[in-house]
Design an enzyme around this catalytic site. Structure first.
Site, short mmCIF file in Angstrom:
data_model
loop_
_atom_site.label_atom_id
_atom_site.label_comp_id
_atom_site.label_asym_id
_atom_site.label_seq_id
_atom_site.Cartn_x
_atom_site.Cartn_y
_atom_site.Cartn_z
N LYS A 208 33.46 15.65 -56.99
CA LYS A 208 32.33 14.89 -57.53
C LYS A 208 31.13 15.82 -57.71
CE LYS A 208 29.21 11.13 -56.38
NZ LYS A 208 28.92 9.96 -55.57
N GLU A 214 35.33 23.67 -49.49
CA GLU A 214 36.79 23.72 -49.45
C GLU A 214 37.36 23.77 -50.87
OE1 GLU A 214 34.88 21.66 -47.81
OE2 GLU A 214 35.65 21.26 -45.79
N GLY A 274 32.55 9.03 -53.49
CA GLY A 274 33.81 9.78 -53.45
C GLY A 274 34.97 8.94 -52.95
N ARG A 275 34.76 8.19 -51.86
CA ARG A 275 35.85 7.41 -51.27
C ARG A 275 36.16 6.15 -52.05
NH1 ARG A 275 31.35 7.91 -48.37
NH2 ARG A 275 30.16 6.10 -47.68
N GLU A 360 34.01 6.55 -43.04
CA GLU A 360 32.88 7.25 -43.66
C GLU A 360 31.86 6.20 -44.14
OE1 GLU A 360 33.07 9.99 -47.30
OE2 GLU A 360 33.27 11.44 -45.69
N HIS A 391 58.22 2.96 -32.52
CA HIS A 391 58.82 3.85 -31.52
C HIS A 391 57.82 4.89 -31.03
CE1 HIS A 391 62.87 2.25 -31.99
NE2 HIS A 391 62.49 2.01 -33.23
N LYS A 515 28.94 20.85 -42.04
CA LYS A 515 29.11 21.69 -43.24
C LYS A 515 28.09 22.82 -43.22
CE LYS A 515 30.30 18.07 -46.61
NZ LYS A 515 29.82 17.48 -47.84
O1 F6P Z 1 33.27 14.47 -46.66
C1 F6P Z 1 32.09 14.33 -47.38
C2 F6P Z 1 32.33 14.17 -48.84
O2 F6P Z 1 31.09 14.20 -49.46
C3 F6P Z 1 33.10 12.90 -49.19
O3 F6P Z 1 32.31 11.78 -49.24
C4 F6P Z 1 33.70 13.28 -50.48
O4 F6P Z 1 34.72 12.41 -50.85
C5 F6P Z 1 34.17 14.67 -50.17
O5 F6P Z 1 33.13 15.21 -49.37
C6 F6P Z 1 34.43 15.55 -51.35
O6 F6P Z 1 33.31 15.68 -52.15
P1 F6P Z 1 33.39 16.20 -53.62
O7 F6P Z 1 34.26 15.28 -54.42
O8 F6P Z 1 31.99 16.26 -54.12
O9 F6P Z 1 34.01 17.59 -53.59
#
Ligand code: F6P
Length: 551
Positions: A208, A214, A274-275, A360, A391, A515
């Site tokens: 987003k 990452e 995002g979620r 979240e 189990h 972060k």
């Molecule tokens: O974990 C925090 C967050 O901002 C989430 O809300 C989001 O889904 C994720 O990081 C990834 O963010 P992006 O889509 O901006 O890379």
């Protein structure tokens, strides 16, 4: 800004406290005395048959919960969400994931812009791309069609796509595989691409913000792997990125900076969290995997639940009732967690997906006006597919000391109708679903254990107290529409809980600190003495231990 109502100060809250004191749950007796109980507490939500009867409720409790919803203005807040008001207060944004599944031709003006038209223009672009990849019209740098699509993203840009890709396995196009890279652990990227052919691999970089550490690190590693693998084959890399890298983001300028042609970028908007984004362009990998028609059915599933949530009277409104039940357990029974137990192998990532959606969203300690919350919030969601969970951890749900409400989800029709001799294996599977919810509700009494001739000293260990609440959700089959319905159901449950607690379910400040610290600590880990000295004693010692151990 409209102030949150303090739920604990409402008359309904007081009534619920009193009802909780007097309840003395006894599901055995309640079912015995009330033959209509199962029918009375069973509801229809689009294609889903939802049985709430094995919950610790009676008519008075339900009425008081509905009063609570009224007194904290759930309906009014719901309309504010559907209409695009800035209910994400701390980020001053609209919350419009429901606009992502509005029918083509609908109108919803937000800040002077018809967002539904924007949504459908993006969908058309995503679908055209998906068709090109699926049909082999989209070619790689050496003219070969694509056989593997790798989605690189994390959180909402990964969990939804992975979960739905798994859920819709029977709907995937044969010969076109999708893989997912999310973790910054270099193992994830290295092992995911190791056996791939760069000539037939296409990467979707989904972020987003297009700033996530990452995802951008993984994207650069994937790009390096891609270019060096081509070179190793003696293939020119000129123009190759444009044919093998596309992006999904709200930040198209940053996509261009990364080197991806903006015409290969699919946008969305800051009013999609995002979620809550799997049904936006973040689902591009899914549109490729299952095709535009199935993606449309998926969206229609969401839409059916949105319409139910918006238009159904409170007493029959399933997301509202399930959200209120969660309040009942968290705030009146002290439940700290909630299990989601899908009896469907294809839903094996559903709990992981729900963890981000629910935790979240509702893991908050202040309300949307900055004042402290006035009650517990944000239970832990967890689960595994049945019967594996049986189990592993069901022992604790049956006989442990904590109350753990659980949602059991099953489909009437299996993806693989198989027999073991005379036995339909799916029926055996569903018998477990039914047996577990019955055992949790009705338990096993001391008299029943004794009647089995159990030795005196082990009788207590074999008693099941029962009255462990469950909700049973039964769908016809795990179709794209049903998957959309399940997701929208939990989105709206999360919303209802957030309103009762007065919190902003759409921000996520709690993930920011770690972060930032990671970036500050990184030089210390790499040997910078000054950065090391700036860390706390424990972190310094850990870094030193790491540097000694590292080859
Ligand atoms: O974990 C925090 C967050 O901002 C989430 O809300 C989001 O889904 C994720 O990081 C990834 O963010 P992006 O889509 O901006 O890379």
């Amino acid at each position: 800004m409209r102030k949150p109502v303090d739920a604990t100060q409402t008359p309904a809250w007081g009534k619920l406290e009193q009802l909780h004191k007097e309840l003395a749950p006894n599901l055995r007796e309640w079912f015995a005395q009330d033959p209509a109980r199962a029918e009375r507490y069973t509801y229809q939500l689009a294609d889903l048959h939802v049985d709430l009867s094995k919950n610790l409720i009676n008519d008075d409790v339900l009425a008081a919960l509905l009063e609570l919803a009224e007194q904290v203005d759930v309906a009014e807040r719901r309309e504010a969400m559907f209409n695009g008001e800035h209910i994400n207060i701390t980020e001053d944004r609209a919350v419009l994931h429901t606009a992502l599944r509005r029918a083509e031709g609908d109108t919803l003006e937000v800040d002077g812009q018809n967002v539904v038209a924007d949504v459908h223009a993006t969908l058309a672009k995503v679908y055209a791309f998906a068709e090109e990849v699926r049909s082999g019209v989209w070619r790689g740098v050496t003219g070969k069609p694509i056989s593997t699509v790798v989605n690189i993203g994390i959180g909402g840009s990964d969990l939804g796509p992975v979960m739905v890709y798994e859920a819709l396995a029977p709907y995937r196009q044969p010969g076109l595989e999708c893989r997912f890279i999310s973790n910054i652990d270099p193992t994830d990227c290295a092992e995911t691409v190791a056996d791939l052919d760069p000539e037939t691999t296409l990467f979707i970089i989904a972020s987003k913000t297009f700033t996530t550490l990452e995802t951008l690190t993984n994207a650069r590693m994937a790009r390096d792997w891609f270019l060096s693998s081509l070179e190793a084959k003696g293939i020119s890399t000129e123009g190759a990125i444009a044919k093998h890298f596309v992006a999904v983001s709200t930040a198209l300028d940053k996509v261009a900076e990364f080197g991806i042609d903006p015409k290969n970028a699919f946008g969305f908007w800051n009013w999609v969290g995002g979620r809550y984004s799997v049904d936006s362009a973040v689902g591009t990998v899914l549109a490729v995997a299952v095709g535009p028609d199935n993606f449309n059915h998926f969206l229609a599933g969401f839409r059916a639940v949105d319409e139910h949530f918006r238009n159904t009277e409170p007493a029959k409104n399933v997301p509202l009732l399930m959200g209120l039940l969660n309040i009942w357990y968290v705030n009146f029974f002290g439940a700290a967690s909630h299990a989601v137990l899908p009896y469907d192998q294809h839903l094996h990532r559903f709990a992981a997906y729900l963890q981000q959606l629910t935790m979240e969203s509702n893991g908050k300690r202040v309300r949307w006006d900055g004042t402290p919350v006035t009650s517990a919030t944000g239970e832990i969601f967890w689960g595994e597919p049945g019967t594996n969970g049986q189990h592993a951890f069901y022992q604790l749900i049956h006989q442990g000391t904590q109350l753990i409400p659980a949602d059991f989800i099953a489909m009437a029709n299996p993806a693989h109708p198989v027999r073991d001799g005379e036995q339909d294996v799916h029926e055996l599977f569903l018998s477990n679903f039914l047996a577990q919810t019955a055992a949790l509700a009705f338990g096993k009494t001391e008299a029943e254990v004794r009647a089995e001739g159990t030795p005196e000293e082990i009788v207590p260990a074999r008693i099941f107290p029962g009255n462990r609440p469950t909700t049973s959700i039964l769908g016809p089959e795990l179709s794209p529409a049903v998957v959309g319905q399940l997701i929208a159901l939990y989105e709206h449950i999360t919303f209802v809980q957030g309103i009762v607690w007065g919190i902003d379910s759409f921000d996520q400040w709690g993930v920011e600190l770690g972060k930032k610290l990671a970036l500050q600590i990184a030089p210390a880990v790499s040997g910078d003495a000054e950065a090391l000295a700036a860390q706390d004693a424990s972190t310094q010692a850990l870094i030193k231990a790491y540097r000694e151990l590292r080859h």
